[in-house]
Every structure is written in structure tokens, then in C-alpha cells.
Design a protein around this motif. Structure first.
Motif: not given
Ligand SMILES: CCCCCCCCCC(=O)SCCNC(=O)CCNC(=O)[C@H](O)C(C)(C)COP(=O)(O)OP(=O)(O)OC[C@H]1O[C@@H](n2cnc3c(N)ncnc32)[C@H](O)[C@@H]1OP(=O)(O)O
Length: 208
Positions: A49-63
Motif C-alpha cells: 500500500p501507499g503510505d495513506d492506505v497503510a495509515r488508514e488500514l492501521t487505524a481500522d485495525l487498531s479499532r
């Protein structure tokens, strides 16, 4: 009678409580939840993933992680690793095997290694070793007279490449018992082709 209880017939004492298994902890949807956890692990193996998508996925998984941490229970009460009706007892850290046969002759299991278990063009050797260790635990659990048995050593010979995404057959059995020492053998086949075989020593210990 469950397969675990049937195989238990040869013991002189009950299986330890943690090894008896159940088919209710975590509720009827727990199997699908663990399957989704496995799917996340599989999918993570094939993304860049690009950085933006990686950060979005990280936030989703963190929840999701926070929701799970909020309902954590002591490990002996957890559903994962206890559900004998689910592949690998519902433990997502294990390759998802299904027990076909379990008794004093040993254990036969079907295993499908997946994307998460990929090494280089075949299943990672460490995952094959992990599968053998777990199945040897099943085989020895039903041959020790009390307590359980721990791995002292486990040696795997990798005979040919082990594919992912197709059903393979593993067999593990106790070849010889010498006091507290259990000599264990195992094989992993893709159809007629031998992928790996295993020699291990397990030592009977008290359940403490
Ligand atoms: C249904 C649910 C199924 C769940 C399955 C889960 C399966 C999971 C299995 C595991 O992964 S267990 C975790 C990995 N293993 C460990 O963490 C074990 C760590 N090591 C130990 O705790 C001890 O070293 C061990 C219990 C293995 C042995 O210690 P002991 O003090 O009980 O035994 P001791 O050292 O007196 O050795 C007993 C005999 O075994 C022999 N032995 C011990 N380790 C050996 C070794 N590594 N190689 C060869 N021989 C060994 C030792 O020489 C001796 O032989 P003799 O009786 O003939 O004198």
C-alpha cells in the motif's frame, strides 16, 4: 462422545482441563471471526500500500484490536486454542488443520497452508515444524498416563516443496515410550508425495 474423549480412553487420568476442548466458548460466530483474522493475515502478505492506505488500514485495525482488548479474559478461559470444533482449535497462530482421526494409533489431520504461511514458492519450513509440534502434542497427550508432554527436540526433514492452498495430509504417532520419554514420528504428504517427515522427543511432565 467427542474425538478427544474417545482417544482419552487409554489414559489412567483425565486430560488436563485446558486440553479437554469445548465447542461453545466464544459463541457460534467465533469460527467466522477467527477465519476473518486469518484472512487479514493472508491478505497482508500480498499488499504494497501507499503510505495513506497503510495509515488508514492501521487505524481500522487498531479499532478492532482495542475492541478485542476490552473483552480480554484469562488465557485459560479464552476461546482460541480451546474450540475442538474449529480448525486448529480456533488458534489463528497455528496452520488451520482439521483432525480426521485421533486415537492411540496417533493423529491424522488435513492441513491447508495459506498465503500467510508462504515462504519462498512453498510453505515456510517453520510453519511445517509448527504443525508437527502441535500434532505431536495431540498424539502424546493421549499416550502419557498423566499430565502432558513437552517437546524436548523436534527435527524435520524437508523432502520436497510443500504447496499452499491445497489439502495435505499429516500423520503423527508415538513410536516408542521409554519411561517419561516419548519418541514421536510424523509425515506430511501431498497426495502420494512425501513433503516432510519428523522425529521428535517429548518428555512427560506434571500439569503444573
Ligand atoms: C489436545 C491439545 C494439544 C496441545 C498440543 C500442544 C503441543 C505443544 C508442545 C510444545 O510446543 S511444548 C513447548 C516447547 N517445549 C518446551 O518449552 C520444553 C522446554 N524444556 C523443558 O521443559 C525440559 O527440558 C524438559 C521437560 C523437555 C525435560 O526436562 P526434565 O527435567 O523434565 O527432564 P530431564 O532433563 O531429566 O530428562 C529426562 C530424560 O529425557 C532426556 N532428554 C531431555 N531433553 C532431551 C533432549 N533435548 N535431547 C535428548 N534427550 C533429552 C534426558 O537425557 C533424560 O533421559 P534419561 O531418562 O534416559 O536419562
Amino acid at each position: 462422545m467427542t474425538s478427544t474423549q474417545q482417544a482419552d480412553a487409554g489414559r489412567t487420568s483425565e486430560l488436563p482441563k485446558w486440553a479437554r476442548g469445548n465447542s461453545h466458548r466464544g459463541g457460534p460466530g467465533f469460527g467466522e471471526l477467527i477465519e476473518q483474522v486469518r484472512s487479514v493475515m493472508d491478505a497482508s502478505r500480498f499488499i504494497a500500500p501507499g503510505d495513506d492506505v497503510a495509515r488508514e488500514l492501521t487505524a481500522d485495525l487498531s479499532r478492532i484490536v482495542e475492541r478485542m482488548q476490552a473483552i480480554a479474559v484469562p488465557v485459560d478461559d479464552a476461546a482460541a486454542d480451546s474450540r475442538e470444533d474449529l480448525p486448529a482449535r480456533g488458534n489463528p497462530s497455528l496452520p488451520p488443520f482439521e483432525i480426521i482421526d485421533l486415537g492411540s494409533e496417533g493423529v491424522v489431520a488435513e492441513i491447508v497452508f495459506r498465503a500467510f504461511h508462504l515462504g519462498r514458492l512453498s510453505a515456510h519450513g517453520g510453519n511445517i515444524s509448527l504443525l508437527f509440534d502441535e500434532l505431536a502434542g495431540y498424539a502424546t497427550m493421549h499416550r502419557v498416563t498423566s499430565g502432558f508432554a513437552r517437546t524436548a527436540f523436534l527435527k524435520v526433514d524437508y523432502r520436497s516443496l510443500t504447496p499452499i492452498d491445497r489439502p495435505l495430509r499429516a500423520r503423527v504417532w508415538v513410536e516408542e515410550i521409554d519411561g517419561r520419554k516419548l519418541h514421536v514420528l510424523g509425515t506430511l504428504h501431498d497426495g502420494d508425495r512425501l513433503c516432510a517427515d519428523m522425529t521428535a522427543l517429548f518428555i512427560q511432565v506434571p500439569d503444573a
